[in-house]
Design an enzyme around this catalytic site. Structure first.
Site, PDB file in Angstrom:
ATOM      1  N   GLU A  84       0.891  -1.175   0.000  1.00 28.07           N
ATOM      2  CA  GLU A  84       0.000   0.000   0.000  1.00 28.07           C
ATOM      3  C   GLU A  84       0.921   1.215   0.000  1.00 28.07           C
ATOM      4  O   GLU A  84       1.387   1.655   1.047  1.00 28.07           O
ATOM      5  CB  GLU A  84      -0.882   0.000   1.253  1.00 28.07           C
ATOM      6  CG  GLU A  84      -1.842  -1.174   1.344  1.00 28.07           C
ATOM      7  CD  GLU A  84      -3.061  -1.039   0.452  1.00 28.07           C
ATOM      8  OE1 GLU A  84      -3.263   0.045  -0.137  1.00 28.07           O
ATOM      9  OE2 GLU A  84      -3.809  -2.016   0.344  1.00 28.07           O
ATOM     10  N   CYS A 119      -2.459   9.171   2.349  1.00 27.93           N
ATOM     11  CA  CYS A 119      -2.123   8.576   1.050  1.00 27.93           C
ATOM     12  C   CYS A 119      -3.193   8.958   0.025  1.00 27.93           C
ATOM     13  O   CYS A 119      -2.920   9.017  -1.171  1.00 27.93           O
ATOM     14  CB  CYS A 119      -1.996   7.070   1.171  1.00 27.93           C
ATOM     15  SG  CYS A 119      -3.414   6.313   1.967  1.00 27.93           S
TER      16      CYS A 119
HETATM   17  P1  NAD Z   1       8.145   5.429   4.713  1.00 24.22           P
HETATM   18  O1  NAD Z   1       8.229   4.669   3.444  1.00 24.22           O
HETATM   19  O2  NAD Z   1       9.244   6.370   5.028  1.00 24.22           O
HETATM   20  O3  NAD Z   1       8.090   4.402   5.964  1.00 24.22           O
HETATM   21  C1  NAD Z   1       7.076   3.413   6.047  1.00 24.22           C
HETATM   22  C2  NAD Z   1       7.538   2.300   6.970  1.00 24.22           C
HETATM   23  O4  NAD Z   1       8.643   1.640   6.360  1.00 24.22           O
HETATM   24  C3  NAD Z   1       8.040   2.778   8.342  1.00 24.22           C
HETATM   25  O5  NAD Z   1       7.625   1.863   9.328  1.00 24.22           O
HETATM   26  C4  NAD Z   1       9.532   2.731   8.168  1.00 24.22           C
HETATM   27  O6  NAD Z   1      10.219   2.596   9.405  1.00 24.22           O
HETATM   28  C5  NAD Z   1       9.663   1.489   7.303  1.00 24.22           C
HETATM   29  N1  NAD Z   1      10.942   1.328   6.585  1.00 24.22           N
HETATM   30  C6  NAD Z   1      11.751   2.286   6.081  1.00 24.22           C
HETATM   31  N2  NAD Z   1      12.846   1.714   5.511  1.00 24.22           N
HETATM   32  C7  NAD Z   1      12.705   0.374   5.640  1.00 24.22           C
HETATM   33  C8  NAD Z   1      13.482  -0.747   5.254  1.00 24.22           C
HETATM   34  N3  NAD Z   1      14.647  -0.616   4.634  1.00 24.22           N
HETATM   35  N4  NAD Z   1      13.007  -1.982   5.526  1.00 24.22           N
HETATM   36  C9  NAD Z   1      11.825  -2.147   6.145  1.00 24.22           C
HETATM   37  N5  NAD Z   1      11.055  -1.126   6.573  1.00 24.22           N
HETATM   38  C10 NAD Z   1      11.483   0.128   6.317  1.00 24.22           C
HETATM   39  O7  NAD Z   1       6.718   6.163   4.729  1.00 24.22           O
HETATM   40  P2  NAD Z   1       6.140   7.203   5.780  1.00 24.22           P
HETATM   41  O8  NAD Z   1       6.813   8.511   5.601  1.00 24.22           O
HETATM   42  O9  NAD Z   1       6.080   6.605   7.129  1.00 24.22           O
HETATM   43  O10 NAD Z   1       4.608   7.315   5.271  1.00 24.22           O
HETATM   44  C11 NAD Z   1       4.208   8.106   4.204  1.00 24.22           C
HETATM   45  C12 NAD Z   1       4.061   7.295   2.939  1.00 24.22           C
HETATM   46  O11 NAD Z   1       3.207   6.180   3.148  1.00 24.22           O
HETATM   47  C13 NAD Z   1       3.418   8.093   1.816  1.00 24.22           C
HETATM   48  O12 NAD Z   1       4.054   7.778   0.615  1.00 24.22           O
HETATM   49  C14 NAD Z   1       1.980   7.597   1.815  1.00 24.22           C
HETATM   50  O13 NAD Z   1       1.308   7.771   0.591  1.00 24.22           O
HETATM   51  C15 NAD Z   1       2.181   6.164   2.142  1.00 24.22           C
HETATM   52  N6  NAD Z   1       0.956   5.572   2.675  1.00 24.22           N
HETATM   53  C16 NAD Z   1       0.232   4.757   1.868  1.00 24.22           C
HETATM   54  C17 NAD Z   1      -0.963   4.215   2.316  1.00 24.22           C
HETATM   55  C18 NAD Z   1      -1.800   3.332   1.441  1.00 24.22           C
HETATM   56  O14 NAD Z   1      -2.675   2.669   1.971  1.00 24.22           O
HETATM   57  N7  NAD Z   1      -1.584   3.279   0.135  1.00 24.22           N
HETATM   58  C19 NAD Z   1      -1.413   4.506   3.614  1.00 24.22           C
HETATM   59  C20 NAD Z   1      -0.641   5.327   4.420  1.00 24.22           C
HETATM   60  C21 NAD Z   1       0.558   5.857   3.938  1.00 24.22           C
END
Ligand code: NAD
Length: 502
Positions: free
Chosen positions: A262, A296
């Site tokens: 997602e 999102c």
């Molecule tokens: P992010 O990608 O920075 O982090 C998301 C998660 O991934 C966090 O828990 C982070 O610690 C983890 N992460 C980061 N690097 C990793 C790695 N190497 N291995 C495993 N896990 C890792 O995103 P964010 O800033 O927390 O959230 C915002 C983003 O999320 C936006 O792009 C938004 O659109 C998206 N989002 C999408 C949905 C959806 O349902 N489509 C819902 C909510 C947020």
């Protein structure tokens, strides 16, 4: 509301261990502070889990799995129902913590907890509806059917902007399907995750099922990477940015695991000249400014048909000037802070780039101190390169168009494909938008905005949004493995396709 009262209600301490499975684990990793974006002050701290703590959690989760999967699904549903009751009782406390830790306004913080309650209710119903199909066999005296089985321990990695609801979408459905769940929340929102774990423990301990829901708070390098490459997690559900999601997907695919993605959205809202403009205006403002543009499904691109564009933009400018920005805990506030000062800096840098590319800031664009920024309107000529990226901030690109065909092409011309909306009173226009030649997104709405999905539908998007579906409809199938079964009661051994052998 005092933070000390809130912590007492939710079982939190000032410094908390960052992992729990069958019991809380005395973690020994570095301490991280949870900062409230409103003031930047420390709310509480967490001692992160190490790789060793993670190993223990996965071992315990795997150990509980056989007993949980043998528990009949309706009985699992009854336990989830009781989790829903805990969430109902904790709604205002947990909603307030979401607001303090993430920065969304109180109504949205409580709304997020309501979403957890809704999905708990949905999962209870689902516990009696994990249906498989029955097929007619081509061989006489044979019966064919599909049977759905749990997968095992399921990994769930969540983003900062929906710190608890996304866990619930995944965890409650996965658990009702018979899986155990290991959650790695965003390091920006660890306290809400701890609070949820405390609430869930109250129910699971009562039933002797500690370890069905586990929590691991730790670094991306140590815990995140371990989850990606861990063959003991047959499914990894990831919610976050497209960039990290692509990395996760490649890692999980390399071990032939399943990933449920997602990822980022870049959602467009189209207003036709026959639309109810009052409705369209309200939906645009909520979509672009709600959660300070950090959903999102936030509305990022607004397409206005010539003829109504000038007046619509004027109305938007007027409303943007009236938005009450401030402490998200105050009931009259409509827009709180962004996630951090760094998020504001990213927004301001992006605006510089947008100006350099030919975009015009119509309103806003200023830093208001700390993690606060003005909601911003940008006039974007067609083809502006910046429009291709998800800018996770309250910036709305406005573009005028002439025809439906033109706007559909522009609308679909971005890498992401999450949510979309059109405002029109014309049935044919609406049907074209919803048809295969219309919106290419996972979500397509008519006369409502891009954000604020109900849990009953399958939620997710196409292209760079990752293709996953969560929450309602038949999304539960992602958390199970399908087994096709054939039973032969004929006494003979006919082969399929009429093959004769022996
Ligand atoms: P992010 O990608 O920075 O982090 C998301 C998660 O991934 C966090 O828990 C982070 O610690 C983890 N992460 C980061 N690097 C990793 C790695 N190497 N291995 C495993 N896990 C890792 O995103 P964010 O800033 O927390 O959230 C915002 C983003 O999320 C936006 O792009 C938004 O659109 C998206 N989002 C999408 C949905 C959806 O349902 N489509 C819902 C909510 C947020």
């Amino acid at each position: 509301m005092l933070v000390s009262d809130l912590f007492a209600q939710l079982g939190l301490q000032q410094t908390n261990p960052g992992a729990c499975s069958i019991r809380w684990i005395e973690t020994s990793g570095p301490v991280i502070d949870s900062l409230t974006p409103d003031t930047g002050s420390v709310l509480g701290s967490v001692r992160q889990a190490t790789r060793g703590d993670y190993e223990r959690v996965v071992a315990e989760s795997s150990h509980v799995f056989p007993r949980w999967q043998m528990t009949p699904a309706p009985k699992r549903g009854e336990i989830i129902r009781q989790i829903g009751e805990e969430l109902r009782a904790a709604k205002s406390w947990l909603g307030a913590l979401v607001t303090m830790e993430m920065g969304k306004i109180l109504a949205e913080g409580e709304g997020e907890v309501q979403e957890m309650i809704d999905i708990a209710d949905f999962a209870v119903g689902l516990s009696r509806q994990l249906y498989g199909k029955t097929m007619h066999s081509e061989r006489p005296g044979h019966r064919m059917y599909e049977h759905w089985h749990p997968l095992g321990p399921v990994g769930v990695i969540t983003a900062f902007n929906f710190p608890v609801a996304v866990w619930a979408w995944n965890a409650l459905v996965a658990a009702v399907c018979g899986n155990t769940v290991i959650w790695k929340p965003s390091p920006q929102t660890p306290l809400t995750a701890l609070a949820v774990q405390h609430l869930v423990n109250r129910v699971m301990t009562r039933h002797g099922f500690d370890g069905v829901f586990s929590l691991v708070i730790g670094s991306n390098e140590e815990i995140g990477e371990a989850m990606i490459h861990d063959r003991r997690l047959p499914l990894l559900s990831f919610t976050g940015s497209t960039e990290v999601g692509r990395h996760v997907a490649q890692g999980v695919a390399a071990r032939l695991g399943k990933s449920l993605l997602e990822l980022g959205g870049n959602n467009g809202l189209i207003v036709m000249d026959d639309a109810d403009l009052e409705l369209a205006l309200r939906a645009t403002v909520f979509g672009a400014i709600g959660t300070a543009g950090q959903r999102c499904t936030s509305t990022r691109r607004l397409f206005l048909q010539q003829g109504i564009a000038a007046e619509f933009i004027e109305n938007l400018r007027r409303i943007y000037g009236q938005i009450r920005i401030g402490n998200p805990m105050e009931p009259e506030t409509l827009m709180g802070p962004l996630a951090s000062e760094a998020a504001v800096a990213r927004m301001l840098n992006a605006l510089d780039e947008i100006r350099a590319q030919g975009g015009t800031v119509l309103r806003g664009g200023n830093h208001l101190g700390g993690a606060f920024a003005e909601p911003t309107l940008v006039l974007a000529p067609p083809g502006l390169p910046a429009v291709q990226k998800e800018l996770f901030a309250p910036v709305l690109f406005v573009t005028e168009f002439e025809t439906l065909a033109q706007v559909l092409a522009w609308h679909n011309d971005v890498p992401q494909g999450l949510s979309s909306a059109i405002f029109t009173r014309n049935l044919t226009t609406a049907e074209i938008f919803l048809s295969h030649v219309g919106s290419d997104c996972g979500i397509a709405n008519v006369n409502l905005g891009t954000s604020g999905a109900e849990i009953g539908g399958a939620f997710g998007g196409e292209k760079d949004t990752g293709g996953g579906r969560e929450a309602g409809s038949d999304s539960w199938q992602a958390y199970m493995r399908r087994q096709t079964t054939t039973i032969n009661w004929s006494g003979a051994l006919p082969l399929a396709q009429g093959i004769h052998f022996l």
